[in-house]
Design a protein around this motif. Structure first.
Motif, PDB file in Angstrom:
ATOM      1  N   ARG A 234      68.658  86.370 -97.192  1.00 21.24           N
ATOM      2  CA  ARG A 234      69.665  87.073 -97.990  1.00 21.24           C
ATOM      3  C   ARG A 234      69.196  87.166 -99.435  1.00 21.24           C
ATOM      4  O   ARG A 234      68.549  86.247 -99.944  1.00 21.24           O
ATOM      5  N   SER A 235      69.572  88.252-100.091  1.00 19.11           N
ATOM      6  CA  SER A 235      69.239  88.395-101.498  1.00 19.11           C
ATOM      7  C   SER A 235      70.095  87.467-102.344  1.00 19.11           C
ATOM      8  O   SER A 235      71.305  87.380-102.144  1.00 19.11           O
ATOM      9  N   SER A 236      69.437  86.781-103.274  1.00 19.25           N
ATOM     10  CA  SER A 236      70.166  85.960-104.237  1.00 19.25           C
ATOM     11  C   SER A 236      69.826  86.465-105.621  1.00 19.25           C
ATOM     12  O   SER A 236      68.663  86.614-105.963  1.00 19.25           O
ATOM     13  N   PHE A 237      70.850  86.721-106.400  1.00 17.15           N
ATOM     14  CA  PHE A 237      70.658  87.260-107.741  1.00 17.15           C
ATOM     15  C   PHE A 237      70.918  86.159-108.752  1.00 17.15           C
ATOM     16  O   PHE A 237      71.943  85.478-108.677  1.00 17.15           O
ATOM     17  N   ILE A 238      69.955  85.968-109.639  1.00 17.55           N
ATOM     18  CA  ILE A 238      70.089  84.869-110.593  1.00 17.55           C
ATOM     19  C   ILE A 238      69.667  85.286-111.995  1.00 17.55           C
ATOM     20  O   ILE A 238      68.825  86.163-112.177  1.00 17.55           O
ATOM     21  N   CYS A 239      70.251  84.607-112.971  1.00 17.48           N
ATOM     22  CA  CYS A 239      69.746  84.708-114.324  1.00 17.48           C
ATOM     23  C   CYS A 239      68.811  83.516-114.514  1.00 17.48           C
ATOM     24  O   CYS A 239      69.251  82.376-114.416  1.00 17.48           O
ATOM     25  N   PRO A 240      67.506  83.777-114.727  1.00 14.56           N
ATOM     26  CA  PRO A 240      66.541  82.679-114.813  1.00 14.56           C
ATOM     27  C   PRO A 240      66.798  81.755-116.010  1.00 14.56           C
ATOM     28  O   PRO A 240      66.299  80.630-116.022  1.00 14.56           O
ATOM     29  N   ARG A 241      67.546  82.230-116.988  1.00 11.07           N
ATOM     30  CA  ARG A 241      67.818  81.376-118.145  1.00 11.07           C
ATOM     31  C   ARG A 241      69.094  80.538-117.946  1.00 11.07           C
ATOM     32  O   ARG A 241      69.121  79.374-118.284  1.00 11.07           O
ATOM     33  N   CYS A 242      70.115  81.164-117.373  1.00 11.51           N
ATOM     34  CA  CYS A 242      71.394  80.457-117.197  1.00 11.51           C
ATOM     35  C   CYS A 242      71.412  79.548-115.971  1.00 11.51           C
ATOM     36  O   CYS A 242      72.191  78.602-115.896  1.00 11.51           O
ATOM     37  N   GLN A 243      70.574  79.897-114.967  1.00 12.08           N
ATOM     38  CA  GLN A 243      70.577  79.113-113.729  1.00 12.08           C
ATOM     39  C   GLN A 243      69.196  78.520-113.509  1.00 12.08           C
ATOM     40  O   GLN A 243      68.354  79.111-112.848  1.00 12.08           O
ATOM     41  N   LYS A 244      68.965  77.348-114.064  1.00  9.17           N
ATOM     42  CA  LYS A 244      67.655  76.694-113.965  1.00  9.17           C
ATOM     43  C   LYS A 244      67.558  75.869-112.701  1.00  9.17           C
ATOM     44  O   LYS A 244      68.525  75.247-112.280  1.00  9.17           O
ATOM     45  N   LEU A 245      66.336  75.887-112.120  1.00  8.28           N
ATOM     46  CA  LEU A 245      66.110  75.111-110.895  1.00  8.28           C
ATOM     47  C   LEU A 245      65.984  73.627-111.212  1.00  8.28           C
ATOM     48  O   LEU A 245      65.375  73.262-112.199  1.00  8.28           O
TER      49      LEU A 245
END
Length: 283
Positions: A272-283
Motif C-alpha cells: 500500500r502507498s504510504s504518504f509521509i513528510c520526511p521532516r515531520c515523521q522521522k523514522l
DNA sequence: AGCAGCTCCTGTACGC
DNA sequence: TGCGTACAGGAGCTGC
C-alpha cells in the motif's frame, strides 16, 4: 475507499430513508461471487417481503436489520456504492455505470435501492438471527465507542509490540475502521513515521496517536466522508463527501507538507502507498 | 509472529 | 490513435 466514516455516513443517511420499507422485488447482477452466502437463489428468496427495521455498522460493514431477525450485511470493498433512491438515468451523471449493479431492492412504495461496485471487491451476506461470520467476529474495537479509552488502546498496542504502527492501524482485528487514507492521515497528524515499531513509541506519541484516531474519524464523519482523485465514494444520493479538502498527506506526493513545506514522499508498505513528510515523521 | 507477495477486479493514466 | 502496462487497494491467503 470506504472506511469507517464513509460507511457510517451511508448508514446514517440510509437509516432515515429506508427504515420501515418492505422489500417487494429482489434482483441480483451476473456476478454472483459478490454474494458470499447463502446461495444466490436462496439469498434473493429470503430477502423478499422482509421489512427493514434498522441499520447498524461494525467496522466497515453495514448491517441492515430485517423484521425476520435476519441481517443483510454489506461490505463496500473498494468501490462499492449504495444508491437510494435509485434512478437509471441519473446514476450516469454521477459517473457510475449500471452494468456494475449487483443488487437491487424494490420496495412496496416503488422506490429502489441499488448496490453498485465497479471493481467487485464488495461482499454481501444474508444471515439468519443466530448466524455469525468469522470476518465480523474477529473485528477489533470500535474506535469511536466509549470503551475505546487510552488505557484500552495501550493494552491493545501491548499485545503486538513488534508490529509496525501502520500495519497495526490497518489491521482490522486490533482497531476496526481505519483504511489506507485515514491511517496515513492519523500518522501524519501525530508526527509518527508509518514504519515505526510499536515498541519504539513514546508515551507522548501513543497519546497523540490515540487522540488523532478519534479526531480524524470524527471530523471525517462530520464531513460526510471523503473523496480523493481515484476514489469513487459517494453518499447514498451520489454526492461526494467534503473530507477530501481536509486531507493532509494522502495522495499528495511531491506537494508541500502542510506543516513545514517539505515535499511529501511516497513509500510502499505491505503493498500500500504510504504518504509521509520526511521532516515531520522521522523514522 | 510478522510480513512479503499474490489474488481478486476494472477504469484510468501513462509511455512509446 | 492505440496498445501494453502499471497502478489504485480491502481482505484473504500462502509461505518464508
Amino acid at each position: 475507499m470506504p472506511e469507517l466514516p464513509e460507511v457510517e455516513t451511508v448508514r446514517r443517511e440510509l437509516e432515515n430513508k429506508i427504515k420501515e420499507k418492505i422489500i417487494k422485488e429482489v434482483t441480483i447482477g451476473k456476478t454472483e461471487k459478490i454474494i458470499q452466502r447463502p446461495a444466490p437463489i436462496k439469498f434473493v428468496a429470503q430477502l423478499k417481503d422482509k421489512k427493514i427495521i434498522g441499520l447498524n455498522r461494525r467496522g466497515k460493514y453495514l448491517i441492515i436489520c430485517l423484521d425476520s431477525g435476519e441481517r443483510l450485511i454489506i461490505h463496500l470493498g473498494m468501490t462499492g456504492v449504495i444508491i437510494y433512491p435509485y434512478d437509471d438515468k441519473t446514476i450516469q451523471l454521477k459517473g457510475l455505470n449500471s452494468k456494475h449493479n449487483h443488487l437491487s431492492l424494490v420496495f412496496t412504495d416503488h422506490t429502489q435501492l441499488v448496490f453498485n461496485d465497479v471493481r467487485r471487491f464488495g461482499k454481501l451476506y444474508l444471515l439468519s438471527n443466530s448466524e455469525e461470520i468469522e470476518s465480523i467476529n474477529k473485528l477489533g474495537i470500535e474506535p469511536l465507542e466509549d470503551n475505546f479509552t487510552l488505557e484500552v488502546f495501550k493494552k491493545i498496542l501491548n499485545s503486538t509490540k513488534k508490529t509496525k504502527i501502520k500495519s497495526f492501524l490497518m489491521n482490522q482485528t486490533f482497531i476496526t475502521g481505519l483504511g489506507n487514507i485515514y491511517a496515513n492521515e492519523v500518522l501524519f497528524r501525530a508526527n509518527i513515521h508509518p514504519l515505526r515499531s510499536i515498541l519504539s513509541l513514546t508515551e507522548e506519541e501513543i497519546e497523540r496517536l490515540y487522540q488523532e484516531i478519534k479526531t480524524v474519524l470524527t471530523i471525517a464523519i462530520q464531513c460526510g466522508g471523503s473523496t480523493v482523485a481515484d476514489e469513487a465514494f459517494r453518499n447514498t444520493s451520489g454526492e461526494k463527501g467534503s473530507f477530501a479538502e481536509k486531507i493532509q498527506v494522502y495522495a499528495r506526493q511531491g506537494e508541500p507538507c502542510k506543516k513545514c513545506g517539505q515535499p511529501i514522499e511516497v513509500i510502499r508498505i505491505e503493498g500500500r502507498s504510504s504518504f509521509i513528510c520526511p521532516r515531520c515523521q522521522k523514522l
